[in-house]
Design a protein around this motif. Structure first.
Motif, PDB file in Angstrom:
ATOM      1  N   ALA A 181     -80.384 -52.656 -25.655  1.00  0.00           N
ATOM      2  CA  ALA A 181     -81.665 -52.729 -25.204  1.00  0.00           C
ATOM      3  C   ALA A 181     -82.262 -51.490 -25.482  1.00  0.00           C
ATOM      4  O   ALA A 181     -83.465 -51.267 -25.694  1.00  0.00           O
ATOM      5  CB  ALA A 181     -81.726 -52.862 -23.708  1.00  0.00           C
ATOM      6  N   THR A 182     -81.702 -50.326 -25.530  1.00  0.00           N
ATOM      7  CA  THR A 182     -82.259 -48.763 -25.779  1.00  0.00           C
ATOM      8  C   THR A 182     -82.055 -48.083 -27.145  1.00  0.00           C
ATOM      9  O   THR A 182     -82.566 -47.238 -27.483  1.00  0.00           O
ATOM     10  CB  THR A 182     -81.801 -48.074 -24.471  1.00  0.00           C
ATOM     11  OG1 THR A 182     -80.272 -47.697 -24.813  1.00  0.00           O
ATOM     12  CG2 THR A 182     -82.159 -48.723 -23.351  1.00  0.00           C
ATOM     13  N   LYS A 183     -80.999 -48.753 -27.811  1.00  0.00           N
ATOM     14  CA  LYS A 183     -80.648 -48.002 -29.273  1.00  0.00           C
ATOM     15  C   LYS A 183     -80.510 -48.923 -30.277  1.00  0.00           C
ATOM     16  O   LYS A 183     -80.579 -50.166 -30.121  1.00  0.00           O
ATOM     17  CB  LYS A 183     -79.253 -47.416 -28.972  1.00  0.00           C
ATOM     18  CG  LYS A 183     -79.230 -46.328 -27.933  1.00  0.00           C
ATOM     19  CD  LYS A 183     -77.666 -45.778 -27.748  1.00  0.00           C
ATOM     20  CE  LYS A 183     -77.687 -44.542 -26.794  1.00  0.00           C
ATOM     21  NZ  LYS A 183     -78.223 -44.918 -25.367  1.00  0.00           N
ATOM     22  N   LYS A 184     -80.531 -48.558 -31.479  1.00  0.00           N
ATOM     23  CA  LYS A 184     -80.567 -49.461 -32.646  1.00  0.00           C
ATOM     24  C   LYS A 184     -79.250 -49.997 -32.954  1.00  0.00           C
ATOM     25  O   LYS A 184     -78.276 -49.024 -33.188  1.00  0.00           O
ATOM     26  CB  LYS A 184     -81.031 -48.686 -33.954  1.00  0.00           C
ATOM     27  CG  LYS A 184     -82.429 -47.991 -33.661  1.00  0.00           C
ATOM     28  CD  LYS A 184     -82.948 -47.061 -34.762  1.00  0.00           C
ATOM     29  CE  LYS A 184     -84.128 -46.377 -34.815  1.00  0.00           C
ATOM     30  NZ  LYS A 184     -84.507 -45.481 -36.084  1.00  0.00           N
ATOM     31  N   VAL A 185     -79.035 -51.338 -32.853  1.00  0.00           N
ATOM     32  CA  VAL A 185     -77.809 -51.865 -32.926  1.00  0.00           C
ATOM     33  C   VAL A 185     -77.836 -53.049 -33.964  1.00  0.00           C
ATOM     34  O   VAL A 185     -78.912 -53.820 -33.725  1.00  0.00           O
ATOM     35  CB  VAL A 185     -77.160 -52.315 -31.593  1.00  0.00           C
ATOM     36  CG1 VAL A 185     -75.787 -52.914 -31.753  1.00  0.00           C
ATOM     37  CG2 VAL A 185     -76.969 -51.162 -30.685  1.00  0.00           C
TER      38      VAL A 185
END
Length: 532
Positions: A181-185
């Motif tokens: 949700a919070t990082k580029k994955v």
């Protein structure tokens, strides 16, 4: 902190071609990189042990003279490329060398974390509840260390996780969900293990595992909504669980179900817009309906109990490769591929008979025209050594575009049931294993114009194999290469294998080449040492 407690946690290992810390040390010792001990935070020599795997980096330079630290002062992208060649656990350990190396560890684009390898029945049987809890706890600590300290600046291209579906799994899942949700994955892969191996799971165990998965999905829906690959094992789910899982996991491209079902001889309907690869292994479904899978390209399906067609192919317009394997009992239906595959048009087909009854019925070219029209590669594996081989020629007759034909003849002794009493109890056929195969043979005028490669595994220098190969050569006009492999084997049953007649001397190979060259002098005959 990755080897805490009882050291249950182990990390996923990259292939052997990747560098270890020792390899990196050797590279750093070359004339290109000469870092100083001072810049690497050198520990005392007295404190070194065989477990200080990072110490070889810290002590690359013993001299007290001033020398430039080439390694630590490389550009970020170059140093990151070097560190990413290590196993994840070793890559993380480099962060303790200095602040510079800590920053590099936080940039890793591929993260592979696993509680270990518990794939054998022996290991699973020795696990306790405390072992599983400790393994997941160590996994949680490692996950938080790797993921929560990262910033949005660096993308995680691959996040691969493997842990137990047990206490602590929800916390791991929520950490992964927060990262998504919070990082580029980019791609997220998840393998959920069960404490017990499938061979010792009872009905109650399967139901318990199914409930654990359902609770996990309810607690961590965002984890599953971001998944690209998912592997499940040893569970019995409710009727609504699979549809729910498919609807939540909208990005899913790969799904593997091992020993999973909705009940013995139950029905599974699969609909998914993104799924590209599907593996259904040793599951007790009576029927699996591939109802709507517009992007599915590869299917693997093994071991069915149904006395009818175990698969139904609906809308699968891109399906190119099918791997189908079964140990057929006397009650199993002889499958007609024209009916079984329906309107599917494959490019590669692999059928494995697992050294037992041949369960496919040869058909004529008119019946097979639809399903074999674009077929390029066919592999027929696990043909019992007591079977004839001429029936396999129906593939040539039906697949006019076929380019490669692979035949494997092998009695895999450590997986076969040889005791007659047990065979009768389990429902194995009393007849010869190819007794139900009926085929009229090739017309005398038939010629195949596209087959270029024939591979025969388990080749023996006897009439059955020689005559079969001569028959293939006579039926083709473009055959270029014939590869003859010795009988496959595994470590468990190698001592049981009968001494075969594989041509091991140059003299015998020359004799065989002369026999085959009389039929077609331009065909190349190979005797490779590689096994299938």
């Amino acid at each position: 902190m990755f080897l805490m407690g009882r050291a249950v946690i182990k990390f996923w290992r990259r292939p052997a071609t990747y560098k270890t810390l020792e390899d990196l040390s050797a590279m750093a010792n070359s004339h290109l990189w000469r870092p100083t001990a001072r810049s690497m935070g050198k520990p005392s020599v007295k404190g070194l042990t065989s477990y200080n795997r990072w110490s070889c980096l810290a002590m690359l330079e013993e001299d007290e003279g001033d020398q430039y630290d080439w390694l630590s002062n490389l550009p970020d992208d170059v140093l990151l490329n070097i560190v990413e060649r290590l196993d994840t656990t070793y890559a993380v350990r480099t962060s303790i060398l200095s602040t510079r190396w800590k920053q590099i560890a936080a940039m890793l684009s591929k993260i592979n974390l696993s509680v270990g390898f518990f794939d054998t029945e022996h290991v699973r049987s020795e696990l306790t509840c405390d072992d599983v809890v400790q393994a997941n706890q160590s996994m949680l600590e490692a996950t938080r260390t790797m993921l929560e300290s990262r910033t949005n600046q660096y993308t995680i291209h691959l996040l691969r996780m493997q842990f137990f579906l047990a206490d602590g799994s929800v916390n791991i899942g929520q950490t992964v969900a927060n990262t998504i949700a919070t990082k580029k994955v980019g791609s997220v892969e998840l393998t959920l293990l069960t404490e017990k191996d499938g061979s010792i799971c009872t009905h109650d165990d399967l139901v318990t595992h199914g409930r654990q998965l359902s609770s996990f999905v309810d607690a961590c829906p965002n984890t599953f909504s971001g998944l690209a690959r998912l592997k499940l094992e040893n569970m019995r789910l409710g009727e609504s669980d699979f549809p729910k899982l498919f609807s939540i996991s909208k990005r899913l491209e790969f799904l593997c179900l091992f020993n999973c079902d909705i009940g013995y001889l139950s029905f599974l309907e699969v609909e998914h817009p993104q799924l590209r690869e599907l593996e259904i292994l040793k599951c007790d479904f009576e029927m699996v309906d591939l109802k709507w899978l517009p992007k599915l390209t590869t299917l693997t399906f093994t071991c069915w109990e149904s006395k009818h067609d175990p698969l139904s192919f609906g809308f699968v317009p891109l399906l190119q490769t099918a791997n189908i394997s079964n140990t057929a009992l006397s009650s199993h239906k002889m499958l007609k591929l024209s009916e079984f595959l329906g309107k599917v048009t494959l490019r590669e087909l692999h059928l494995n008979f697992e050294s037992e009854k041949i369960w496919v019925q040869p058909e004529g070219p008119k019946e097979l025209l639809q399903v074999f029209n674009k077929l390029r590669i066919v592999k027929l594996s696990g043909i019992s050594e007591e079977c004839h081989l001429s029936w396999t020629m129906f593939v040539l007759q039906g697949a006019h575009s076929l380019q490669e034909l692979h035949i494997e003849v092998w009695d895999h002794l450590c997986e076969m049931v040889e005791d007659e009493r047990h065979r009768k109890m389990l429902g194995y056929s009393k007849l010869k294993k190819d007794a139900c195969v009926e085929w009229e043979g090739l017309p005398s005028c038939f010629k195949h114009r596209n087959l270029s490669v024939l591979r025969v595994y388990g080749f023996q220098s006897d009439d059955k194999f020689v005559n079969y190969i001569l028959g293939v050569m006579e039926a083709t006009v473009g055959l270029e290469d014939i590869y003859l492999y010795e009988k496959p084997g595994c470590e468990m049953c190698k001592h049981k294998m009968k001494k075969g007649g594989y041509p091991r001397t140059d003299e015998l190979r020359i004799v065989l080449r002369n026999i085959f060259n009389r039929e077609a002098s331009l065909v190349r005959v190979h005797f490779p040492s590689a096994r299938m």
